[in-house]
Design a protein around this motif. Structure first.
Motif, PDB file in Angstrom:
ATOM      1  N   VAL A  20       0.830  -1.214   0.000  1.00 42.57           N
ATOM      2  CA  VAL A  20       0.000   0.000   0.000  1.00 42.57           C
ATOM      3  C   VAL A  20       0.856   1.253   0.000  1.00 42.57           C
ATOM      4  O   VAL A  20       0.589   2.199  -0.747  1.00 42.57           O
ATOM      5  N   LEU A  21       1.902   1.286   0.828  1.00 39.44           N
ATOM      6  CA  LEU A  21       2.752   2.477   0.886  1.00 39.44           C
ATOM      7  C   LEU A  21       3.440   2.737  -0.448  1.00 39.44           C
ATOM      8  O   LEU A  21       3.665   3.887  -0.831  1.00 39.44           O
ATOM      9  N   ARG A  22       3.778   1.677  -1.176  1.00 36.36           N
ATOM     10  CA  ARG A  22       4.366   1.843  -2.505  1.00 36.36           C
ATOM     11  C   ARG A  22       3.322   2.362  -3.498  1.00 36.36           C
ATOM     12  O   ARG A  22       3.611   3.250  -4.307  1.00 36.36           O
ATOM     13  N   GLU A  23       2.127   1.815  -3.435  1.00 37.46           N
ATOM     14  CA  GLU A  23       1.070   2.227  -4.363  1.00 37.46           C
ATOM     15  C   GLU A  23       0.705   3.698  -4.174  1.00 37.46           C
ATOM     16  O   GLU A  23       0.353   4.391  -5.127  1.00 37.46           O
ATOM     17  N   VAL A  24       0.786   4.171  -2.940  1.00 35.18           N
ATOM     18  CA  VAL A  24       0.423   5.560  -2.650  1.00 35.18           C
ATOM     19  C   VAL A  24       1.352   6.545  -3.346  1.00 35.18           C
ATOM     20  O   VAL A  24       1.001   7.703  -3.547  1.00 35.18           O
ATOM     21  N   THR A  25       2.549   6.093  -3.736  1.00 33.05           N
ATOM     22  CA  THR A  25       3.478   6.979  -4.428  1.00 33.05           C
ATOM     23  C   THR A  25       3.122   7.145  -5.906  1.00 33.05           C
ATOM     24  O   THR A  25       3.741   7.962  -6.602  1.00 33.05           O
ATOM     25  N   LEU A  26       2.154   6.374  -6.401  1.00 32.39           N
ATOM     26  CA  LEU A  26       1.778   6.430  -7.811  1.00 32.39           C
ATOM     27  C   LEU A  26       0.581   7.358  -8.020  1.00 32.39           C
ATOM     28  O   LEU A  26      -0.198   7.611  -7.102  1.00 32.39           O
ATOM     29  N   ASP A  27       0.441   7.841  -9.222  1.00 37.96           N
ATOM     30  CA  ASP A  27      -0.678   8.737  -9.555  1.00 37.96           C
ATOM     31  C   ASP A  27      -1.733   7.953 -10.318  1.00 37.96           C
ATOM     32  O   ASP A  27      -1.634   7.780 -11.532  1.00 37.96           O
ATOM     33  N   THR A  28      -2.718   7.462  -9.598  1.00 36.18           N
ATOM     34  CA  THR A  28      -3.817   6.719 -10.213  1.00 36.18           C
ATOM     35  C   THR A  28      -5.143   7.232  -9.659  1.00 36.18           C
ATOM     36  O   THR A  28      -5.176   7.964  -8.662  1.00 36.18           O
ATOM     37  N   VAL A  29      -6.220   6.848 -10.311  1.00 35.83           N
ATOM     38  CA  VAL A  29      -7.544   7.258  -9.837  1.00 35.83           C
ATOM     39  C   VAL A  29      -7.774   6.746  -8.420  1.00 35.83           C
ATOM     40  O   VAL A  29      -8.281   7.470  -7.552  1.00 35.83           O
ATOM     41  N   LEU A  30      -7.402   5.492  -8.174  1.00 33.85           N
ATOM     42  CA  LEU A  30      -7.572   4.906  -6.845  1.00 33.85           C
ATOM     43  C   LEU A  30      -6.816   5.690  -5.792  1.00 33.85           C
ATOM     44  O   LEU A  30      -7.363   6.017  -4.728  1.00 33.85           O
ATOM     45  N   ILE A  31      -5.572   6.023  -6.064  1.00 38.41           N
ATOM     46  CA  ILE A  31      -4.753   6.720  -5.073  1.00 38.41           C
ATOM     47  C   ILE A  31      -5.230   8.149  -4.868  1.00 38.41           C
ATOM     48  O   ILE A  31      -5.167   8.675  -3.750  1.00 38.41           O
ATOM     49  N   ARG A  32      -5.737   8.789  -5.904  1.00 40.29           N
ATOM     50  CA  ARG A  32      -6.305  10.133  -5.716  1.00 40.29           C
ATOM     51  C   ARG A  32      -7.515  10.074  -4.791  1.00 40.29           C
ATOM     52  O   ARG A  32      -7.753  10.999  -4.004  1.00 40.29           O
ATOM     53  N   GLU A  33      -8.280   9.002  -4.885  1.00 43.66           N
ATOM     54  CA  GLU A  33      -9.422   8.816  -3.977  1.00 43.66           C
ATOM     55  C   GLU A  33      -8.945   8.584  -2.554  1.00 43.66           C
ATOM     56  O   GLU A  33      -9.535   9.087  -1.593  1.00 43.66           O
ATOM     57  N   VAL A  34      -7.849   7.830  -2.419  1.00 37.17           N
ATOM     58  CA  VAL A  34      -7.263   7.590  -1.103  1.00 37.17           C
ATOM     59  C   VAL A  34      -6.786   8.903  -0.495  1.00 37.17           C
ATOM     60  O   VAL A  34      -6.968   9.164   0.699  1.00 37.17           O
ATOM     61  N   MET A  35      -6.183   9.757  -1.315  1.00 40.88           N
ATOM     62  CA  MET A  35      -5.676  11.043  -0.849  1.00 40.88           C
ATOM     63  C   MET A  35      -6.803  11.908  -0.281  1.00 40.88           C
ATOM     64  O   MET A  35      -6.622  12.612   0.707  1.00 40.88           O
ATOM     65  N   THR A  36      -7.950  11.879  -0.946  1.00 39.64           N
ATOM     66  CA  THR A  36      -9.061  12.746  -0.537  1.00 39.64           C
ATOM     67  C   THR A  36      -9.909  12.148   0.578  1.00 39.64           C
ATOM     68  O   THR A  36     -10.795  12.834   1.099  1.00 39.64           O
ATOM     69  N   THR A  37      -9.678  10.907   0.939  1.00 34.58           N
ATOM     70  CA  THR A  37     -10.454  10.282   2.009  1.00 34.58           C
ATOM     71  C   THR A  37      -9.548   9.920   3.180  1.00 34.58           C
ATOM     72  O   THR A  37      -9.439  10.669   4.152  1.00 34.58           O
ATOM     73  N   TYR A  38      -8.876   8.801   3.076  1.00 33.08           N
ATOM     74  CA  TYR A  38      -8.077   8.299   4.192  1.00 33.08           C
ATOM     75  C   TYR A  38      -6.940   9.235   4.583  1.00 33.08           C
ATOM     76  O   TYR A  38      -6.736   9.529   5.764  1.00 33.08           O
ATOM     77  N   LEU A  39      -6.172   9.708   3.611  1.00 33.67           N
ATOM     78  CA  LEU A  39      -4.999  10.508   3.942  1.00 33.67           C
ATOM     79  C   LEU A  39      -5.360  11.930   4.375  1.00 33.67           C
ATOM     80  O   LEU A  39      -4.630  12.551   5.137  1.00 33.67           O
ATOM     81  N   THR A  40      -6.499  12.416   3.914  1.00 33.62           N
ATOM     82  CA  THR A  40      -6.976  13.709   4.413  1.00 33.62           C
ATOM     83  C   THR A  40      -7.392  13.585   5.874  1.00 33.62           C
ATOM     84  O   THR A  40      -7.133  14.482   6.685  1.00 33.62           O
ATOM     85  N   LYS A  41      -8.016  12.462   6.232  1.00 30.37           N
ATOM     86  CA  LYS A  41      -8.367  12.213   7.633  1.00 30.37           C
ATOM     87  C   LYS A  41      -7.121  12.086   8.489  1.00 30.37           C
ATOM     88  O   LYS A  41      -7.041  12.622   9.594  1.00 30.37           O
ATOM     89  N   GLU A  42      -6.124  11.373   7.968  1.00 30.45           N
ATOM     90  CA  GLU A  42      -4.872  11.207   8.700  1.00 30.45           C
ATOM     91  C   GLU A  42      -4.256  12.577   8.987  1.00 30.45           C
ATOM     92  O   GLU A  42      -3.834  12.849  10.113  1.00 30.45           O
ATOM     93  N   LYS A  43      -4.208  13.444   7.984  1.00 31.43           N
ATOM     94  CA  LYS A  43      -3.641  14.780   8.164  1.00 31.43           C
ATOM     95  C   LYS A  43      -4.428  15.554   9.227  1.00 31.43           C
ATOM     96  O   LYS A  43      -3.844  16.225  10.087  1.00 31.43           O
ATOM     97  N   TYR A  44      -5.741  15.459   9.184  1.00 30.17           N
ATOM     98  CA  TYR A  44      -6.598  16.162  10.148  1.00 30.17           C
ATOM     99  C   TYR A  44      -6.277  15.720  11.575  1.00 30.17           C
ATOM    100  O   TYR A  44      -6.141  16.547  12.484  1.00 30.17           O
ATOM    101  N   TYR A  45      -6.136  14.408  11.783  1.00 25.29           N
ATOM    102  CA  TYR A  45      -5.869  13.876  13.116  1.00 25.29           C
ATOM    103  C   TYR A  45      -4.475  14.274  13.604  1.00 25.29           C
ATOM    104  O   TYR A  45      -4.315  14.707  14.757  1.00 25.29           O
TER     105      TYR A  45
END
Length: 216
Positions: free
Chosen positions: A108-133
């Motif tokens: 997962v950590l490797r995939e997050v370094t790529l620019d894909t539709v899935l990872i952009r969705e991850v950025m706007t959901t899970y990783l945005t929550k992580e940043k908030y916390y």
């Protein structure tokens, strides 16, 4: 087929996918290879995950659901006014979570370094929550005087780099640094070293901070 058998089949597919995606890459792995590794019919992958893309999406979601649960469980420390204990507990639990799920973490950590539709969705959901916390913990620590004033985005970048490194680049850890990050002792020792860095960066009266001030 019983519910237990169905569950076992699904888990075998997930385990096979993690192994193959890590060793051959997502694009280099076929659905047939996953089915062969899992010793299941190809149709099972379509049934459970609607194809290879759905399988990767499931794995990424599975990782981050557990990851965010670890963070959320540690936020209770903030109600007691202790941002320091919250951050310490959080870092230890994240390291343990990634260590217990090493292969999935690596994928997962490797995939997050790529620019894909899935990872952009991850950025706007899970990783945005992580940043908030993380931002909430750091801001609280600064507000109550437990942490010195810092530029929070830079702290988050550095913290994530430290916490993710052992699982993002396991070959570098073992073959270049000769550190066996898969061993049980690693988390305990690495955690102590990360906390030395955290204290030196965020705590006003840490010995390292005092030495820097004295040199000025």
């Amino acid at each position: 087929m019983t519910l237990t058998a169905l569950s076992d089949t699904k888990q075998k597919i997930l385990d096979a996918a993690i192994y193959l995606f890590n060793s051959k890459g997502f694009t280099g792995t076929s659905v047939r290879e996953i089915a062969k590794k899992a010793n299941v019919n190809v149709a099972h992958i379509s049934y459970y995950f609607k194809g290879k893309g759905g399988l990767l999406e499931h794995l990424v979601s599975q990782f981050y659901e557990g990851y965010l649960t670890v963070i959320e469980n540690n936020l209770s420390h903030l109600t007691k006014g202790s941002a320091g204990s919250c951050l310490r507990s959080l870092i230890l639990d994240i390291l343990n979570y990634q260590h217990e799920n090493r292969q999935l973490s690596r994928l997962v950590l490797r995939e997050v370094t790529l620019d894909t539709v899935l990872i952009r969705e991850v950025m706007t959901t899970y990783l945005t929550k992580e940043k908030y916390y993380l931002k909430a913990i750091l801001e609280h620590g600064i507000k109550v005087g437990q942490f010195r004033k810092v530029f929070i985005p830079h702290i988050i970048i550095q913290l994530k780099s430290l916490v993710n490194m052992p699982y993002l680049q396991p070959q570098y850890m073992s073959e270049v640094l000769h550190i066996q990050s898969h061993e049980a002792y690693f988390v305990h020792q690495y955690y102590k070293d990360v906390m030395i860095w955290i204290d030196s960066l965020l705590t006003e009266h840490h010995p390292i901070q005092q030495k820097v001030v004295a040199l000025r």
